[in-house]
Design a protein around this motif. Structure first.
Motif, short mmCIF file in Angstrom:
data_model
loop_
_atom_site.label_atom_id
_atom_site.label_comp_id
_atom_site.label_asym_id
_atom_site.label_seq_id
_atom_site.Cartn_x
_atom_site.Cartn_y
_atom_site.Cartn_z
N ALA A 224 74.06 21.90 -2.44
CA ALA A 224 74.25 20.68 -3.24
C ALA A 224 73.14 20.52 -4.27
O ALA A 224 73.38 20.03 -5.38
CB ALA A 224 74.30 19.46 -2.32
N PRO A 228 75.30 22.69 -7.47
CA PRO A 228 76.23 21.55 -7.41
C PRO A 228 77.58 21.84 -8.07
O PRO A 228 78.58 21.25 -7.68
CB PRO A 228 75.47 20.45 -8.16
CG PRO A 228 74.52 21.18 -9.05
CD PRO A 228 74.11 22.39 -8.27
N LEU A 251 76.82 15.96 -2.38
CA LEU A 251 76.49 15.79 -3.79
C LEU A 251 75.85 14.43 -4.04
O LEU A 251 74.90 14.32 -4.82
CB LEU A 251 77.74 15.96 -4.64
CG LEU A 251 78.24 17.40 -4.86
CD1 LEU A 251 79.61 17.37 -5.52
CD2 LEU A 251 77.26 18.19 -5.71
#
Length: 255
Positions: A224, A228, A251
């Motif tokens: 993340a 991302p 996220l």
């Protein structure tokens, strides 16, 4: 209709007939759902769908449905909200439902700009249980477990009836199989997984990690932060809603 399986919630057994076997690109042309309540009441509904693309001759040769048969049928987009309402609150069953039917449903809902809800449901797959024990197809499973020839194979309505009979007979045949949907769900899914698709799990330290795919073994938090765009791609792709929820939360925390 069930003699050996105990239901605590409605069970909806699903079968699809389609334009092909690629869950990313092929389309649904028939949906059959047999919904069984804990009290034993059954409601069986079958609906044909216009896929919006030509049905390949090789697909028609399997299920007998051609372009003319669905020319006046609604699109999947048109039936998607009603199908979701009909399945609301149901656990799900099918033959190869984990690898095929649910993934194709997720793809069709995604194309319609909607989400097919998976989170919180139990899923039992007669094909998964059958392959654990015998390794054959639906017709062979019906013959093996029920002692019957599968008349009408590759028609969604006939297949969904055969699937329910197979599931019930499997529970009767194998003493170590549980008689509840919750217990059967555990036999059909990866016990290490946090989501139905088996993308995420926990390592021994409790950290959420990828348990399959290109980042298998990598921490979800790490991906993340550093990749991302990969999780954002997952949110746009045809993953189940519980997978997307885990990715979305990672996220959010990384942001």
């Amino acid at each position: 209709m069930l003699k050996n399986i105990i239901l605590e919630r409605p069970l909806a057994v699903i079968d699809l007939e389609t334009t092909g076997v690629d869950v990313k690109v092929d389309r649904i042309i028939e949906v059959s759902v047999l919904k069984i309540s804990p009290g034993g009441e059954a409601d069986h509904r079958t609906r044909r769908v216009n896929p919006g693309v030509p049905i390949p001759p090789e697909a028609t040769a399997v299920h007998g449905i051609g372009d003319d048969d669905v020319a006046d049928c609604p699109t999947f987009r048109a039936i998607a909200p009603g199908l979701a309402r009909y399945l609301d609150g149901c656990d799900l069953g099918g033959f190869n439902i984990l690898k095929y039917d649910l993934r194709l449903l997720a793809a069709e809902y995604n194309r319609a700009g909607l989400t097919f809800p998976i989170a919180g449901r139990k899923v039992v797959d007669a094909c998964h249980l059958f392959h654990q024990r015998e390794r054959r197809d639906l017709t062979a499973a019906y013959k093996f477990y029920c002692g019957l020839d599968h008349v009408g194979a590759h028609g969604a309505a006939a297949d969904v009836l055969a699937t329910l009979a197979i599931l019930d007979a499997q529970v009767s045949r194998y003493d170590d199989l549980p008689r509840t949907i919750d217990g059967l769900h555990e036999h059909c899914t990866d016990p290490k997984a946090l989501d139905l698709g088996g993308m995420f799990g926990r390592c021994d330290e409790g950290t959420v990690v990828f348990i399959k795919g290109k980042y298998k073994g990598r921490s979800l938090d790490d991906i993340a932060r550093t990749k991302p765009d990969y999780l954002q791609w997952m949110l746009r792709d045809d993953y189940f809603d519980d997978t997307k929820s885990i990715a979305s939360e990672a996220l959010r925390q990384a942001g």
